[in-house]
Design a protein around this motif. Structure first.
Motif, PDB file in Angstrom:
ATOM      1  N   GLY A   1       2.816   7.646  -0.412  1.00  9.84           N
ATOM      2  CA  GLY A   1       1.283   7.621   0.038  1.00  9.84           C
ATOM      3  C   GLY A   1       1.010   8.640   1.170  1.00  9.84           C
ATOM      4  O   GLY A   1      -0.072   8.583   1.708  1.00  9.84           O
ATOM      5  N   GLY A   2       2.141   9.375   1.612  1.00  6.37           N
ATOM      6  CA  GLY A   2       1.597  10.523   2.924  1.00  6.37           C
ATOM      7  C   GLY A   2       1.504   9.580   3.995  1.00  6.37           C
ATOM      8  O   GLY A   2       2.192   8.532   4.475  1.00  6.37           O
ATOM      9  N   ARG A   3       0.540  10.260   4.617  1.00  8.31           N
ATOM     10  CA  ARG A   3       0.172   9.519   6.120  1.00  8.31           C
ATOM     11  C   ARG A   3      -0.685   8.168   5.826  1.00  8.31           C
ATOM     12  O   ARG A   3      -0.375   7.138   6.815  1.00  8.31           O
ATOM     13  CB  ARG A   3      -0.780  10.225   6.941  1.00  8.31           C
ATOM     14  N   ASP A   4      -0.838   7.623   4.542  1.00  9.87           N
ATOM     15  CA  ASP A   4      -1.716   6.403   4.387  1.00  9.87           C
ATOM     16  C   ASP A   4      -0.710   5.228   4.420  1.00  9.87           C
ATOM     17  O   ASP A   4      -0.842   4.139   4.403  1.00  9.87           O
ATOM     18  CB  ASP A   4      -2.633   6.417   2.995  1.00  9.87           C
ATOM     19  N   GLY A   5       0.487   5.820   3.595  1.00  7.64           N
ATOM     20  CA  GLY A   5       1.498   4.491   3.377  1.00  7.64           C
ATOM     21  C   GLY A   5       1.206   3.968   2.220  1.00  7.64           C
ATOM     22  O   GLY A   5       0.224   4.127   1.254  1.00  7.64           O
ATOM     23  N   TRP A   6       1.558   2.694   1.906  1.00  5.99           N
ATOM     24  CA  TRP A   6       1.581   1.868   0.713  1.00  5.99           C
ATOM     25  C   TRP A   6       0.373   0.988   1.226  1.00  5.99           C
ATOM     26  O   TRP A   6       0.564  -0.003   1.651  1.00  5.99           O
ATOM     27  CB  TRP A   6       2.631   1.020   0.787  1.00  5.99           C
ATOM     28  N   VAL A   7      -0.890   1.373   0.420  1.00 10.09           N
ATOM     29  CA  VAL A   7      -2.115   0.690   0.992  1.00 10.09           C
ATOM     30  C   VAL A   7      -2.956   0.791  -0.530  1.00 10.09           C
ATOM     31  O   VAL A   7      -2.440   1.108  -1.292  1.00 10.09           O
ATOM     32  CB  VAL A   7      -2.798   1.268   1.868  1.00 10.09           C
ATOM     33  N   VAL A   8      -3.869  -0.251  -0.611  1.00  3.44           N
ATOM     34  CA  VAL A   8      -4.456  -0.509  -1.743  1.00  3.44           C
ATOM     35  C   VAL A   8      -5.412   0.731  -2.108  1.00  3.44           C
ATOM     36  O   VAL A   8      -5.242   1.050  -3.465  1.00  3.44           O
ATOM     37  CB  VAL A   8      -5.636  -1.650  -1.727  1.00  3.44           C
ATOM     38  N   LYS A   9      -5.814   1.368  -1.491  1.00  2.98           N
ATOM     39  CA  LYS A   9      -6.894   2.589  -1.645  1.00  2.98           C
ATOM     40  C   LYS A   9      -6.298   3.810  -0.937  1.00  2.98           C
ATOM     41  O   LYS A   9      -6.994   4.168  -0.098  1.00  2.98           O
ATOM     42  CB  LYS A   9      -8.395   2.365  -1.460  1.00  2.98           C
ATOM     43  N   PRO A  10      -5.316   4.270  -1.279  1.00  2.00           N
ATOM     44  CA  PRO A  10      -4.816   5.577  -0.603  1.00  2.00           C
ATOM     45  C   PRO A  10      -5.639   6.863  -0.799  1.00  2.00           C
ATOM     46  O   PRO A  10      -6.410   6.765  -1.764  1.00  2.00           O
ATOM     47  CB  PRO A  10      -3.388   6.030  -1.180  1.00  2.00           C
ATOM     48  N   TYR A  11      -5.674   7.968   0.028  1.00  2.00           N
ATOM     49  CA  TYR A  11      -6.176   9.170  -0.117  1.00  2.00           C
ATOM     50  C   TYR A  11      -6.304   9.727  -1.407  1.00  2.00           C
ATOM     51  O   TYR A  11      -6.908  10.156  -2.051  1.00  2.00           O
ATOM     52  CB  TYR A  11      -5.964  10.086   1.003  1.00  2.00           C
ATOM     53  N   GLU A  12      -4.827   9.589  -1.728  1.00  2.00           N
ATOM     54  CA  GLU A  12      -4.448  10.244  -3.106  1.00  2.00           C
ATOM     55  C   GLU A  12      -3.790   9.200  -3.936  1.00  2.00           C
ATOM     56  O   GLU A  12      -2.976   8.541  -3.548  1.00  2.00           O
ATOM     57  CB  GLU A  12      -3.352  11.441  -3.089  1.00  2.00           C
ATOM     58  N   ASN A  13      -4.240   8.922  -5.378  1.00  2.00           N
ATOM     59  CA  ASN A  13      -3.628   8.018  -6.431  1.00  2.00           C
ATOM     60  C   ASN A  13      -2.156   8.205  -6.109  1.00  2.00           C
ATOM     61  O   ASN A  13      -1.539   9.370  -6.157  1.00  2.00           O
ATOM     62  CB  ASN A  13      -4.196   8.200  -7.655  1.00  2.00           C
ATOM     63  N   TYR A  14      -1.367   7.041  -6.048  1.00  2.00           N
ATOM     64  CA  TYR A  14      -0.039   7.125  -5.943  1.00  2.00           C
ATOM     65  C   TYR A  14       0.745   7.951  -7.166  1.00  2.00           C
ATOM     66  O   TYR A  14       1.694   8.782  -7.202  1.00  2.00           O
ATOM     67  CB  TYR A  14       0.714   5.717  -6.189  1.00  2.00           C
ATOM     68  N   ASN A  15       0.174   7.835  -8.460  1.00  2.00           N
ATOM     69  CA  ASN A  15       0.918   8.470  -9.555  1.00  2.00           C
ATOM     70  C   ASN A  15       0.438  10.050  -9.702  1.00  2.00           C
ATOM     71  O   ASN A  15       0.999  10.892 -10.044  1.00  2.00           O
ATOM     72  CB  ASN A  15       0.392   7.866 -10.893  1.00  2.00           C
ATOM     73  N   HIS A  16      -0.561  10.422  -8.932  1.00  2.00           N
ATOM     74  CA  HIS A  16      -0.899  11.846  -8.713  1.00  2.00           C
ATOM     75  C   HIS A  16      -0.124  12.221  -7.746  1.00  2.00           C
ATOM     76  O   HIS A  16       0.419  13.324  -7.871  1.00  2.00           O
ATOM     77  CB  HIS A  16      -2.376  12.233  -8.371  1.00  2.00           C
ATOM     78  N   TRP A  17       0.390  11.707  -6.698  1.00  2.00           N
ATOM     79  CA  TRP A  17       1.254  12.027  -5.675  1.00  2.00           C
ATOM     80  C   TRP A  17       2.742  12.124  -6.432  1.00  2.00           C
ATOM     81  O   TRP A  17       3.361  13.234  -6.284  1.00  2.00           O
ATOM     82  CB  TRP A  17       1.117  11.001  -4.559  1.00  2.00           C
ATOM     83  N   ALA A  18       3.061  11.509  -7.134  1.00  2.00           N
ATOM     84  CA  ALA A  18       4.248  11.141  -7.751  1.00  2.00           C
ATOM     85  C   ALA A  18       4.560  12.536  -8.669  1.00  2.00           C
ATOM     86  O   ALA A  18       5.591  13.318  -8.690  1.00  2.00           O
ATOM     87  CB  ALA A  18       4.400  10.033  -8.475  1.00  2.00           C
ATOM     88  N   GLN A  19       3.111  12.929  -9.600  1.00  2.00           N
ATOM     89  CA  GLN A  19       3.372  14.069 -10.301  1.00  2.00           C
ATOM     90  C   GLN A  19       3.671  15.314  -9.526  1.00  2.00           C
ATOM     91  O   GLN A  19       4.115  16.210 -10.182  1.00  2.00           O
ATOM     92  CB  GLN A  19       2.017  14.081 -11.330  1.00  2.00           C
ATOM     93  N   ARG A  20       3.228  15.412  -8.147  1.00  2.00           N
ATOM     94  CA  ARG A  20       3.252  16.704  -7.421  1.00  2.00           C
ATOM     95  C   ARG A  20       4.886  16.890  -7.022  1.00  2.00           C
ATOM     96  O   ARG A  20       5.152  17.883  -6.680  1.00  2.00           O
ATOM     97  CB  ARG A  20       2.187  16.653  -6.402  1.00  2.00           C
ATOM     98  N   ASN A  21       5.616  15.964  -7.015  1.00  2.00           N
ATOM     99  CA  ASN A  21       6.878  15.476  -6.555  1.00  2.00           C
ATOM    100  C   ASN A  21       7.896  15.658  -7.533  1.00  2.00           C
ATOM    101  O   ASN A  21       7.897  15.292  -8.607  1.00  2.00           O
ATOM    102  CB  ASN A  21       6.866  14.503  -5.516  1.00  2.00           C
ATOM    103  N   ARG A  22       9.192  16.316  -7.130  1.00  2.00           N
ATOM    104  CA  ARG A  22      10.354  16.260  -7.905  1.00  2.00           C
ATOM    105  C   ARG A  22      11.389  15.216  -7.435  1.00  2.00           C
ATOM    106  O   ARG A  22      11.760  15.600  -6.214  1.00  2.00           O
ATOM    107  CB  ARG A  22      10.959  17.590  -8.294  1.00  2.00           C
ATOM    108  N   PHE A  23      11.685  14.269  -8.030  1.00  2.00           N
ATOM    109  CA  PHE A  23      12.562  13.157  -7.513  1.00  2.00           C
ATOM    110  C   PHE A  23      13.870  13.339  -8.146  1.00  2.00           C
ATOM    111  O   PHE A  23      14.069  13.535  -9.538  1.00  2.00           O
ATOM    112  CB  PHE A  23      11.996  11.876  -7.801  1.00  2.00           C
TER     113      PHE A  23
END
Length: 196
Positions: A28-50
């Motif tokens: 969640g970046g600066r928002d952390g684990w919250v109900v309504k983050p700035y960026e949807n968690y799954n969109h965030w995950a798609q931008r990263n390589r784990f």
């Protein structure tokens, strides 16, 4: 190189390689684990390589929420009753110890239903094997030379290696390094210690 430098060499190389391989992701970046983050968690995950050995950092207010690692069916239905792992300390670290999919939901069913859920895929471990040798037509020229022995503390470049030899370069987290660079880093490091 001094005796102290030789003792520190393996430690420094181990530190550099472990730092290059594992990464920490703040969910969640600066928002952390919250109900309504700035960026949807799954969109965030798609931008990263784990990758295996990376970690996920979940930051939230302790006592008001939690993170559940769950099976896919529990992720889809927001079922909080049978998590594989529950984290509720407000500053939770989850270690990605194998490849494949991972599913996370909020410990609050209502939060999960409002989108506080995360699905990631950890990439399979790839072993960097050298490419197979290129077939060469038989020739009546001189036979091939045996592999060269390389002294890691020498400052001269060895000649080109035969095509069936593995390269001395190794990939760490997308960066290509060579033995020579590591030696230079260590020499600079030990020179600095000697000055102090």
């Amino acid at each position: 190189m001094t005796f102290l430098g030789l003792l520190l060499l393996p430690l420094l190389l181990s530190f550099l390689s472990s730092q290059a391989l594992a990464r920490k992701f703040d969910v969640g970046g600066r928002d952390g684990w919250v109900v309504k983050p700035y960026e949807n968690y799954n969109h965030w995950a798609q931008r990263n390589r784990f990758q295996v050995n990376d970690t996920l950092h979940f930051k939230y207010i302790e006592g008001s929420d939690s993170v559940l690692a769950v099976k896919e069916e529990d992720y889809n239905s927001c079922n909080t009753n049978s998590p594989m792992e529950k984290m509720d300390d407000g500053d939770s670290i989850f270690h990605l110890n194998n490849s494949g999919p991972f599913f996370f939901i909020s410990g609050s069913t209502q939060n999960c239903q409002n989108g506080q859920k995360l699905f990631i895929i950890v990439m399979a471990v790839r072993h960097h094997n050298p490419p197979p040798p290129t077939p060469v037509a038989p020739s009546s020229e001189a036979p091939s030379l045996p592999p060269q022995q390389i002294d890691p503390f020498s400052f001269s470049s060895p000649g080109p290696s035969p095509s069936n030899e593995p390269s001395s370069s190794t990939r760490f987290g997308g960066f290509s390094t060579s033995v020579g660079v590591g030696v230079w880093v260590i020499l600079i490091f030990t020179s600095f210690i000697e000055l102090v």
